[in-house]
Design a protein around this motif. Structure first.
Motif, PDB file in Angstrom:
ATOM      1  N   MET A 285       0.808  -1.216   0.000  1.00 50.63           N
ATOM      2  CA  MET A 285       0.000   0.000   0.000  1.00 50.63           C
ATOM      3  C   MET A 285       0.851   1.281   0.000  1.00 50.63           C
ATOM      4  N   PRO A 286       1.960   1.385   0.746  1.00 48.54           N
ATOM      5  CA  PRO A 286       2.758   2.619   0.694  1.00 48.54           C
ATOM      6  C   PRO A 286       3.208   2.957  -0.731  1.00 48.54           C
ATOM      7  N   ASN A 287       3.574   1.954  -1.515  1.00 52.66           N
ATOM      8  CA  ASN A 287       3.990   2.210  -2.894  1.00 52.66           C
ATOM      9  C   ASN A 287       2.845   2.782  -3.720  1.00 52.66           C
ATOM     10  N   TYR A 288       1.655   2.217  -3.517  1.00 48.87           N
ATOM     11  CA  TYR A 288       0.506   2.648  -4.311  1.00 48.87           C
ATOM     12  C   TYR A 288       0.093   4.080  -3.958  1.00 48.87           C
ATOM     13  N   ILE A 289       0.042   4.386  -2.655  1.00 50.34           N
ATOM     14  CA  ILE A 289      -0.479   5.682  -2.222  1.00 50.34           C
ATOM     15  C   ILE A 289       0.510   6.806  -2.517  1.00 50.34           C
ATOM     16  N   VAL A 290       1.766   6.614  -2.223  1.00 51.71           N
ATOM     17  CA  VAL A 290       2.749   7.670  -2.495  1.00 51.71           C
ATOM     18  C   VAL A 290       2.820   7.940  -3.995  1.00 51.71           C
ATOM     19  N   SER A 291       2.772   6.903  -4.811  1.00 56.79           N
ATOM     20  CA  SER A 291       2.805   7.106  -6.264  1.00 56.79           C
ATOM     21  C   SER A 291       1.554   7.826  -6.745  1.00 56.79           C
ATOM     22  N   LEU A 292       0.414   7.552  -6.112  1.00 50.85           N
ATOM     23  CA  LEU A 292      -0.818   8.267  -6.459  1.00 50.85           C
ATOM     24  C   LEU A 292      -0.698   9.750  -6.116  1.00 50.85           C
ATOM     25  N   LEU A 293      -0.176  10.053  -4.929  1.00 46.35           N
ATOM     26  CA  LEU A 293      -0.011  11.453  -4.528  1.00 46.35           C
ATOM     27  C   LEU A 293       0.968  12.175  -5.451  1.00 46.35           C
ATOM     28  N   LYS A 294       1.996  11.489  -5.906  1.00 43.94           N
ATOM     29  CA  LYS A 294       2.939  12.101  -6.852  1.00 43.94           C
ATOM     30  C   LYS A 294       2.259  12.376  -8.194  1.00 43.94           C
ATOM     31  N   ALA A 295       1.346  11.494  -8.605  1.00 40.84           N
ATOM     32  CA  ALA A 295       0.619  11.744  -9.851  1.00 40.84           C
ATOM     33  C   ALA A 295      -0.281  12.957  -9.714  1.00 40.84           C
ATOM     34  N   TRP A 296      -0.886  13.137  -8.554  1.00 39.89           N
ATOM     35  CA  TRP A 296      -1.785  14.268  -8.337  1.00 39.89           C
ATOM     36  C   TRP A 296      -1.030  15.586  -8.171  1.00 39.89           C
ATOM     37  N   PHE A 297       0.031  15.568  -7.389  1.00 39.32           N
ATOM     38  CA  PHE A 297       0.666  16.837  -6.977  1.00 39.32           C
ATOM     39  C   PHE A 297       2.079  17.026  -7.505  1.00 39.32           C
ATOM     40  N   GLY A 298       2.634  16.072  -8.213  1.00 40.53           N
ATOM     41  CA  GLY A 298       3.917  16.243  -8.883  1.00 40.53           C
ATOM     42  C   GLY A 298       5.038  16.664  -7.955  1.00 40.53           C
TER      43      GLY A 298
ATOM     44  N   SER B 195       5.358   7.814 -10.048  1.00 39.49           N
ATOM     45  CA  SER B 195       4.005   8.381  -9.990  1.00 39.49           C
ATOM     46  C   SER B 195       3.076   7.426 -10.720  1.00 39.49           C
ATOM     47  N   CYS B 196       1.828   7.360 -10.244  1.00 38.99           N
ATOM     48  CA  CYS B 196       0.866   6.450 -10.869  1.00 38.99           C
ATOM     49  C   CYS B 196      -0.533   6.871 -10.457  1.00 38.99           C
ATOM     50  N   GLY B 197      -1.394   7.176 -11.433  1.00 37.19           N
ATOM     51  CA  GLY B 197      -2.741   7.642 -11.135  1.00 37.19           C
ATOM     52  C   GLY B 197      -3.658   6.577 -10.589  1.00 37.19           C
ATOM     53  N   CYS B 198      -3.344   5.302 -10.787  1.00 37.58           N
ATOM     54  CA  CYS B 198      -4.133   4.200 -10.213  1.00 37.58           C
ATOM     55  C   CYS B 198      -3.335   2.926 -10.403  1.00 37.58           C
ATOM     56  N   TRP B 199      -2.919   2.324  -9.299  1.00 38.23           N
ATOM     57  CA  TRP B 199      -1.941   1.234  -9.393  1.00 38.23           C
ATOM     58  C   TRP B 199      -2.424   0.051 -10.202  1.00 38.23           C
ATOM     59  N   ILE B 200      -3.723  -0.244 -10.195  1.00 38.32           N
ATOM     60  CA  ILE B 200      -4.187  -1.414 -10.935  1.00 38.32           C
ATOM     61  C   ILE B 200      -4.063  -1.215 -12.449  1.00 38.32           C
ATOM     62  N   TYR B 201      -3.953   0.042 -12.895  1.00 37.78           N
ATOM     63  CA  TYR B 201      -3.804   0.318 -14.325  1.00 37.78           C
ATOM     64  C   TYR B 201      -2.344   0.498 -14.732  1.00 37.78           C
ATOM     65  N   CYS B 202      -1.441   0.364 -13.794  1.00 36.19           N
ATOM     66  CA  CYS B 202      -0.034   0.497 -14.137  1.00 36.19           C
ATOM     67  C   CYS B 202       0.358  -0.626 -15.099  1.00 36.19           C
ATOM     68  N   GLY B 203       0.869  -0.252 -16.258  1.00 37.64           N
ATOM     69  CA  GLY B 203       1.180  -1.216 -17.310  1.00 37.64           C
ATOM     70  C   GLY B 203       0.321  -1.052 -18.532  1.00 37.64           C
ATOM     71  N   VAL B 204      -0.737  -0.257 -18.445  1.00 44.07           N
ATOM     72  CA  VAL B 204      -1.586  -0.051 -19.619  1.00 44.07           C
ATOM     73  C   VAL B 204      -0.835   0.717 -20.707  1.00 44.07           C
ATOM     74  N   TYR B 205       0.256   1.404 -20.317  1.00 41.13           N
ATOM     75  CA  TYR B 205       1.118   2.072 -21.299  1.00 41.13           C
ATOM     76  C   TYR B 205       2.534   1.490 -21.221  1.00 41.13           C
ATOM     77  N   ALA B 206       2.639   0.195 -20.950  1.00 43.64           N
ATOM     78  CA  ALA B 206       3.946  -0.461 -20.846  1.00 43.64           C
ATOM     79  C   ALA B 206       4.752  -0.259 -22.125  1.00 43.64           C
ATOM     80  N   ASP B 207       6.047  -0.039 -21.944  1.00 39.60           N
ATOM     81  CA  ASP B 207       6.974   0.185 -23.065  1.00 39.60           C
ATOM     82  C   ASP B 207       6.597   1.423 -23.885  1.00 39.60           C
TER      83      ASP B 207
END
Length: 571
Positions: free
Chosen positions: A27-40, A251-263
């Motif tokens: 969870m820490p990885n998911y939430i911190v990455s979400l906050l980075k996506a929101w607030f850069g 940064s990641c706007g939603c962890w379950i979608y991470c990989g939808v733009y892989a490569d």
């Protein structure tokens, strides 16, 4: 959302999950990455990555609670995008009365739906409960683009994300939802750019860089999808949620979608034909998470990693890695005989034969030991409104944890009421879609299903004097509506507790705008919600049905009040 003790700080928010066995331990990885996506860049370790900028839950904030607060004058404004609560919301009459208490209302839709015109042609104007000249709500109707007039994605219940490309330009002033919310946010950010008010800090910090293009300054939907996918410290698209970190480097706007733009490739836009790939079809679109077409597919293999069925083999252990037709929903290099060390955390704390990686024990659950208001074991309750008792729990016919919101505008029928002896269920038609905004204005669909109607059995028709293609009035303690009658063998009576129970079926798409019109089925419903995620119980209730058309004007409310009085329902 943060709430109570769990919302005091970032640490208190992630602590209940951090380090637990299973992938929620990350969870820490998911939430911190979400906050980075929101607030850069504004999200730093020193300010808890902007966690304090998030709003807090302070009580019941579900949509129906909001509508009730609106009715009491506590909600000044409302944005309705692609919905039609004046037709589609449970207790639609209450929804319309609530809209009349707003200061402003924005409606975005492809046609002028009933939510946008409640102030002039709602049933409450006819009954005298509302007077157009007294309604202060300022309504802004903004025409919306359809799905073929904008880029973006569809996500279905299979979890399959499919990117669609715009086929034609939207007509006139019609714009996409992305256009509306992007430019609304852009204008607000511009107006607050020089503000030193602390409450404006999160809006000023929001990342909002989506390339707008063309004469209509349409934002790029692909840019939004890239932000949802997430970036690494090098600015490149991430390939999987296992790359997320809690140190602010991703940064990641939603962890379950991470990989939808892989490569760096829009995986959701893939369209490899079936003849060019196997039956799992992993190269058609992209499924969250990690393009896994079958969740927990480690369970398709036995504890040693061999397929339970060679004919239905999905993934298997080849001696070095998990491989197969699907993307393994399991760490690819975790051997079947892996045993976690005592200090292991998150995914590493699950053994090689624990397929259910989101559970703390890695096992399938037949009941929910935590997280449900009315858990942990499933049981049977009757609906909130039922003509029958509950033989399992005679003292509790309906779920005692259900949210009912009892009020004079939202009464419920007593169980087994003689005044409301029939079961009513609502459903959809092939020819119409939800609240009708997309279909009731289309001539050939309106020709196929032109009027609101109800379905009844021949037995109920004889009992109540109903005639095929005649009129019937359906009554509940909320309202009464008139419908054309379809007498059909489809609606078979049920024999329950030794007596015959009749059903009335009513499609719920209709309202008074467009070409296919009629009274609104959801006027009949009460607001009664399940206790966990607050889904309305809109598929079953009790009612009365009588031949002929309903009264109009103030007499309509007089009929409903008479039923309430005789049923012993307090005014």
């Amino acid at each position: 959302m943060p709430a109570d003790e769990r919302g005091q700080s970032l640490a208190s928010y992630i602590e209940p999950d951090a380090g637990k066995a299973g992938f929620w331990g990350d969870m820490p990885n998911y939430i911190v990455s979400l906050l980075k996506a929101w607030f850069g860049d504004a999200a730093t370790a020193e300010n808890d990555y902007g966690f304090d900028w998030l709003p807090r839950l302070t009580g019941d904030h579900n949509n129906y609670r909001t509508v009730l607060d609106m009715l009491d004058g506590h909600v000044p404004g409302y944005i309705v995008a692609g919905e039609n609560p004046a037709v589609g919301g449970a207790n639609a009459r209450l929804q319309r009365l609530a809209l009349a208490q707003l200061e402003w209302l924005v409606v975005r839709d492809m046609s002028c739906v009933e939510t946008a015109t409640f102030w002039k042609n709602s049933p409450e104007v006819e009954t005298g409960e509302l007077h157009t000249e007294d309604i202060a709500t300022e309504v802004f109707f903004l025409p919306a683009a359809s799905h073929v007039e904008k880029d973006g994605t569809f996500t279905n219940t299979q979890r399959l994300v499919q990117y669609r490309h715009k086929a034609v330009e939207p007509p006139g002033d019609a714009r996409s939802d992305l256009w509306f919310f992007y430019h609304l946010g852009r204008i607000i950010k511009e107006r607050l750019a020089d503000s030193d008010d602390p409450r404006d800090a999160p809006i000023r910090a929001l990342t909002w860089e989506y390339g707008a293009h063309g004469p209509k300054a349409e934002p790029l939907a692909a840019d939004v999808l890239k932000e949802i996918n997430g970036y690494g410290s090098d600015g490149r698209a991430l390939n999987a949620y296992t790359q997320l970190r809690d140190d602010g480097s991703t940064s990641c706007g939603c962890w379950i979608y991470c990989g939808v733009y892989a490569d760096g490739v829009n995986q959701a836009a893939r369209r490899k034909p079936a003849r060019e790939q196997d039956w799992v079809a992993t190269e058609w679109g992209w499924a969250w998470p990690a393009n896994r077409r079958q969740l927990y597919n480690r369970a398709s293999a036995d504890p040693q990693g061999r397929p339970w069925s060679e004919r239905k083999a999905l993934i298997w252990w080849d001696g070095e890695r998990w491989t197969g037709h699907d993307t393994p929903d399991f760490p690819p290099d975790k051997a079947p005989d892996y045993v976690p060390p005592p200090d292991a955390k998150a995914g590493a704390a699950l053994a090689g034969n624990d397929p259910f990686i989101m559970q703390t024990d890695g096992k399938a659950w037949l009941f929910a030991p935590a997280g449900l208001v009315d858990g942990p074991l499933p049981t049977h309750y009757e609906p909130v409104e039922s003509p029958h008792r509950n033989p399992l729990y005679p003292e509790h016919p309906a779920n005692p944890s259900a949210k009912l919101y009892d009020s004079p505008d939202n009464p419920h029928h007593p169980a087994g009421s003689d005044l409301f002896p029939f079961v009513l269920t609502t459903y959809r038609l092939t020819e119409h879609h939800t609240g009708g905004g997309m279909t009731r204005h289309v001539p050939y669909l309106a020709e196929l299903q032109p009027k609101a109607f109800c379905e009844v059995s021949p037995e109920l028709a004889r009992e109540r004097g109903l005639t095929d293609n005649g009129w019937a009035t359906v009554v509940t303690a909320r309202s009464a509506i008139e419908l054309k009658v379809l007498v059909t063998e489809r609606m078979k009576p049920l024999r329950v507790e030794g007596r015959e129970t009749h059903q009335v079926g009513v499609p719920w798409h209709f309202g008074h705008n467009g070409l296919a019109t009629g009274d609104t089925a959801n006027d009949l419903l009460s607001i009664s919600l399940d206790p966990n995620v607050h889904i309305q119980e809109s598929k079953v209730l009790t009612c009365d049905i009588r031949p002929g058309r309903r009264p109009h004007g103030p007499e309509l409310r007089a009929l409903v009040e008479d039923y309430r009085r005789r049923a012993g329902i307090a005014p």
